[in-house]
Design an enzyme around this catalytic site. Structure first.
Site, PDB file in Angstrom:
ATOM      1  N   ASP A   8     -55.966 -25.576  39.755  1.00 19.51           N
ATOM      2  CA  ASP A   8     -55.660 -25.248  38.360  1.00 19.51           C
ATOM      3  C   ASP A   8     -56.413 -23.953  38.041  1.00 19.51           C
ATOM      4  O   ASP A   8     -57.010 -23.324  38.930  1.00 19.51           O
ATOM      5  CB  ASP A   8     -55.972 -26.423  37.418  1.00 19.51           C
ATOM      6  CG  ASP A   8     -57.459 -26.648  37.178  1.00 19.51           C
ATOM      7  OD1 ASP A   8     -58.296 -25.964  37.829  1.00 19.51           O
ATOM      8  OD2 ASP A   8     -57.806 -27.513  36.355  1.00 19.51           O
ATOM      9  N   CYS A  65     -60.095 -27.879  41.336  1.00 18.57           N
ATOM     10  CA  CYS A  65     -60.103 -27.713  39.883  1.00 18.57           C
ATOM     11  C   CYS A  65     -61.554 -27.437  39.468  1.00 18.57           C
ATOM     12  O   CYS A  65     -62.375 -27.097  40.323  1.00 18.57           O
ATOM     13  CB  CYS A  65     -59.482 -28.908  39.155  1.00 18.57           C
ATOM     14  SG  CYS A  65     -60.328 -30.486  39.354  1.00 18.57           S
ATOM     15  N   THR A  67     -64.015 -29.459  38.378  1.00 20.03           N
ATOM     16  CA  THR A  67     -64.955 -30.410  38.972  1.00 20.03           C
ATOM     17  C   THR A  67     -64.446 -31.053  40.253  1.00 20.03           C
ATOM     18  O   THR A  67     -65.225 -31.667  40.987  1.00 20.03           O
ATOM     19  CB  THR A  67     -65.219 -31.566  37.987  1.00 20.03           C
ATOM     20  OG1 THR A  67     -63.950 -32.186  37.701  1.00 20.03           O
ATOM     21  CG2 THR A  67     -65.857 -31.064  36.691  1.00 20.03           C
ATOM     22  N   HIS A  98     -64.289 -41.704  58.861  1.00 15.65           N
ATOM     23  CA  HIS A  98     -64.156 -43.112  58.467  1.00 15.65           C
ATOM     24  C   HIS A  98     -62.954 -43.389  57.573  1.00 15.65           C
ATOM     25  O   HIS A  98     -62.442 -44.505  57.579  1.00 15.65           O
ATOM     26  CB  HIS A  98     -65.419 -43.574  57.719  1.00 15.65           C
ATOM     27  CG  HIS A  98     -66.579 -43.814  58.647  1.00 15.65           C
ATOM     28  ND1 HIS A  98     -67.709 -44.492  58.256  1.00 15.65           N
ATOM     29  CD2 HIS A  98     -66.778 -43.455  59.931  1.00 15.65           C
ATOM     30  CE1 HIS A  98     -68.563 -44.559  59.277  1.00 15.65           C
ATOM     31  NE2 HIS A  98     -68.031 -43.927  60.302  1.00 15.65           N
ATOM     32  N   HIS A 133     -62.059 -48.612  61.335  1.00 15.93           N
ATOM     33  CA  HIS A 133     -61.756 -47.794  60.157  1.00 15.93           C
ATOM     34  C   HIS A 133     -60.254 -47.781  59.882  1.00 15.93           C
ATOM     35  O   HIS A 133     -59.835 -47.749  58.718  1.00 15.93           O
ATOM     36  CB  HIS A 133     -62.302 -46.378  60.346  1.00 15.93           C
ATOM     37  CG  HIS A 133     -63.765 -46.357  60.617  1.00 15.93           C
ATOM     38  ND1 HIS A 133     -64.687 -46.793  59.696  1.00 15.93           N
ATOM     39  CD2 HIS A 133     -64.461 -46.003  61.728  1.00 15.93           C
ATOM     40  CE1 HIS A 133     -65.899 -46.696  60.219  1.00 15.93           C
ATOM     41  NE2 HIS A 133     -65.795 -46.231  61.452  1.00 15.93           N
TER      42      HIS A 133
HETATM   43  C1  RB5 Z   1     -60.001 -27.764  33.176  1.00 15.66           C
HETATM   44  O1  RB5 Z   1     -60.697 -27.302  32.069  1.00 15.66           O
HETATM   45  C2  RB5 Z   1     -60.762 -28.908  33.827  1.00 15.66           C
HETATM   46  O2  RB5 Z   1     -60.693 -30.028  33.037  1.00 15.66           O
HETATM   47  C3  RB5 Z   1     -60.212 -29.177  35.213  1.00 15.66           C
HETATM   48  O3  RB5 Z   1     -60.312 -28.016  35.986  1.00 15.66           O
HETATM   49  C4  RB5 Z   1     -60.896 -30.254  36.020  1.00 15.66           C
HETATM   50  O4  RB5 Z   1     -62.257 -30.061  36.066  1.00 15.66           O
HETATM   51  C5  RB5 Z   1     -60.514 -31.634  35.701  1.00 15.66           C
HETATM   52  O5  RB5 Z   1     -60.969 -32.588  36.335  1.00 15.66           O
END
Ligand code: RB5
Length: 141
Positions: A8, A65, A67, A98, A133
């Site tokens: 994203d 993304c 996080t 695993h 596994h």
């Molecule tokens: C976008 O602002 C953010 O929410 C997305 O990149 C991600 O971290 C979502 O899990």
């Protein structure tokens, strides 16, 4: 190896670095987007990468993304997908050995490119161990 890559807006800059690294390593990359820092919705990108795997175009996917959390939640909704959110090389290796992870999720707001490229490298180099596994993975349906 064929690898599908998606991000994203939060992961766009890191995706470019990951893509360059993978190309330099000789992999065939399918970049499903996004292609700028303009805001997009991560579930739509996760869907595209997962469908590439399910339809057999790629063996592995990488989703980035902010996080890595949203991407991993979205990707793991597919029965055929085992997405691993990794912040360091040890869990990246174990997720292959695993769990036979087939999608790697990364957080661009959590990690820098240096450690991310180490994670990607070890994830791609590690083979699934099979045996007990495989039984555990099969139990997940
Ligand atoms: C976008 O602002 C953010 O929410 C997305 O990149 C991600 O971290 C979502 O899990």
């Amino acid at each position: 190896m064929n690898i599908s890559l998606g991000c994203d807006h939060g992961g766009f800059l890191l995706k470019k670095e990951v893509e360059q690294f993978l190309v330099n390593e000789g992999h065939e990359i399918y970049d499903v987007g996004c292609y700028s820092e303009e805001s997009v919705d991560y579930p739509e990108i996760a869907d595209k990468v997962c469908k590439e795997l399910i339809e057999g175009r790629s063996a592995y996917g990488i989703l980035i993304c902010g996080t890595g959390i949203g991407m991993s939640i979205a990707a793991n909704r597919y029965r055929q997908i085992r997405a691993a959110l990794c912040h360091e090389p040890f869990t990246a290796r174990m997720s292959r050995e695993h769990n036979d992870s087939n999608v790697l999720c990364l957080g661009a707001r959590v990690l820098g490119a240096g450690i991310v490229l180490d994670i990607v490298k070890i994830w791609l180099e590690t083979e699934f161990a099979g045996g007990r596994h495989l039984r555990r993975i099969t139990l997940m349906g």
